[in-house]
Scaffold this motif. Structure first.
Motif, short mmCIF file in Angstrom:
data_model
loop_
_atom_site.label_atom_id
_atom_site.label_comp_id
_atom_site.label_asym_id
_atom_site.label_seq_id
_atom_site.Cartn_x
_atom_site.Cartn_y
_atom_site.Cartn_z
N ALA A 10 0.82 -1.21 0.00
CA ALA A 10 0.00 0.00 0.00
C ALA A 10 0.85 1.27 0.00
O ALA A 10 1.91 1.34 0.63
CB ALA A 10 -0.92 0.00 1.21
N SER A 11 0.37 2.26 -0.71
CA SER A 11 1.02 3.56 -0.76
C SER A 11 1.20 4.15 0.64
O SER A 11 0.43 3.86 1.56
CB SER A 11 0.19 4.52 -1.61
N ASN A 12 2.22 4.99 0.76
CA ASN A 12 2.41 5.71 2.02
C ASN A 12 1.40 6.84 2.19
O ASN A 12 1.39 7.51 3.22
CB ASN A 12 3.83 6.29 2.09
N GLU A 185 4.60 2.34 -4.35
CA GLU A 185 4.31 3.40 -5.31
C GLU A 185 3.35 4.44 -4.70
O GLU A 185 2.60 4.14 -3.78
CB GLU A 185 3.70 2.82 -6.58
N PHE A 186 3.38 5.65 -5.25
CA PHE A 186 2.49 6.71 -4.76
C PHE A 186 1.04 6.29 -4.95
O PHE A 186 0.20 6.44 -4.06
CB PHE A 186 2.78 8.01 -5.50
N ARG A 192 4.50 2.08 -13.19
CA ARG A 192 4.97 3.03 -14.19
C ARG A 192 5.61 4.25 -13.52
O ARG A 192 6.24 5.07 -14.19
CB ARG A 192 3.82 3.52 -15.08
N MET A 193 5.47 4.35 -12.21
CA MET A 193 5.97 5.53 -11.49
C MET A 193 7.39 5.28 -10.97
O MET A 193 8.34 5.27 -11.75
CB MET A 193 4.98 5.91 -10.38
N LYS A 194 7.60 5.07 -9.68
CA LYS A 194 8.96 4.94 -9.15
C LYS A 194 9.71 3.74 -9.74
O LYS A 194 10.90 3.83 -10.06
CB LYS A 194 8.94 4.82 -7.63
N SER A 195 9.03 2.64 -9.88
CA SER A 195 9.69 1.45 -10.45
C SER A 195 10.17 1.73 -11.87
O SER A 195 11.31 1.44 -12.23
CB SER A 195 8.73 0.26 -10.44
#
Length: 271
Positions: A10-12, A185-186, A192-195
């Motif tokens: 889960a996102s932070n 991920e956010f 597609r984001m940080k990874s």
């Protein structure tokens, strides 16, 4: 295999739709700042891989990327930039995506679930033991990529992977795993984001360092770039003006005669 799938945690952050625009952007940026540090931690693995690729390139080998979705597109992007940037043949670095070229723009259903197809795709290029295969998959569980890595390794081809789940099946399958832990991920699960950003950074590092090591860069200049537009002709001309201390018009003429900064420099120096 029992491993923690970090890319699905889960996102932070929560209630994203209730954040104002600037706060969303600031929080995405806050997460992005973690990516470069995560990449720094895997530089020893990248070093080992690049040195092995250089050995194979020097005896005529090639570099292959396989992936699905975002990961496949990033591999194709990196491969496609090698000829214009470094003047290498298109077949020297090859990107392959699950589902074929149509999947570059549009998702192809179930293409990534076929564990046999990657090896079929690779054999269209007559892949050999002199080549290197890098599988790219944030999840580390994509059948298309894992299947290709297993088959390549069984056939004596050096394999590596770029994944964002340490201990994943893909990381276990490859000779040289590059496992970048960027955290959640956010948007939960949106790799597609940080990874994806981490994969792009590592691909840049691999291919650029490889090109430097095989002599496609001199000093800090792209001396073998293709002169495919006016901007690149101007850039090459300015490189020659700086390197040879000659007027711009003379440098431009020399560049157009010889076709690359490297060849023009050599020709000028033997006069």
């Amino acid at each position: 295999m029992n491993y923690k799938k970090i890319t699905e945690t889960a996102s932070n952050y929560d209630n994203l739709e209730q954040m104002d625009t600037q706060l969303v952007l600031e929080n995405i940026n806050r997460e992005d700042q973690k990516v470069a540090e995560a990449v720094r931690l895997v530089i020893p693995s990248i070093t080992k891989l690049v040195d092995e690729i250089v050995l194979r390139f020097n005896r005529g080998g090639r570099l292959f990327y396989i992936g699905a979705g975002t990961s496949g597109r990033l591999g194709i992007l990196d491969a496609s930039e090698i000829p214009p940037t470094f003047g290498m043949p298109h077949e020297s670095v090859v990107g392959i995506i699950a589902g074929g070229d149509i999947a570059i723009r549009k998702a192809v259903e179930n293409a990534e679930d076929n564990a046999e197809q990657a090896w079929i795709d690779l054999n269209e290029y007559n892949i050999t033991k002199d080549d290197v295969l890098i599988g790219i998959a944030a999840s580390g569980s994509t059948p298309y990529v894992i299947g290709g890595i297993y088959e390549a390794r069984a056939n004596g081809i050096l394999t590596a992977c770029i994944t964002n789940n340490p201990g994943s099946p893909l990381a276990q399958a490859a000779d040289i795993p590059i496992a970048i832990n960027v955290g959640p991920e956010f948007v939960t699960g949106s790799t597609r984001m940080k990874s994806g950003t981490s994969q792009k950074l590592v691909l840049n590092m691999i291919s650029t360092t490889l090109m430097i090591k095989i002599g496609r860069v001199r000093g800090n200049k792209m001396v073998n770039m293709q002169l495919s537009n006016d901007k690149l002709v101007d850039r090459g001309t300015r490189y020659l003006v700086e390197a040879l201390a000659i007027p711009y018009n003379e440098a431009e003429k020399l560049l157009k005669i010889h076709g690359s900064v490297h060849k023009a420099t050599e020709a000028h120096n033997v006069k």
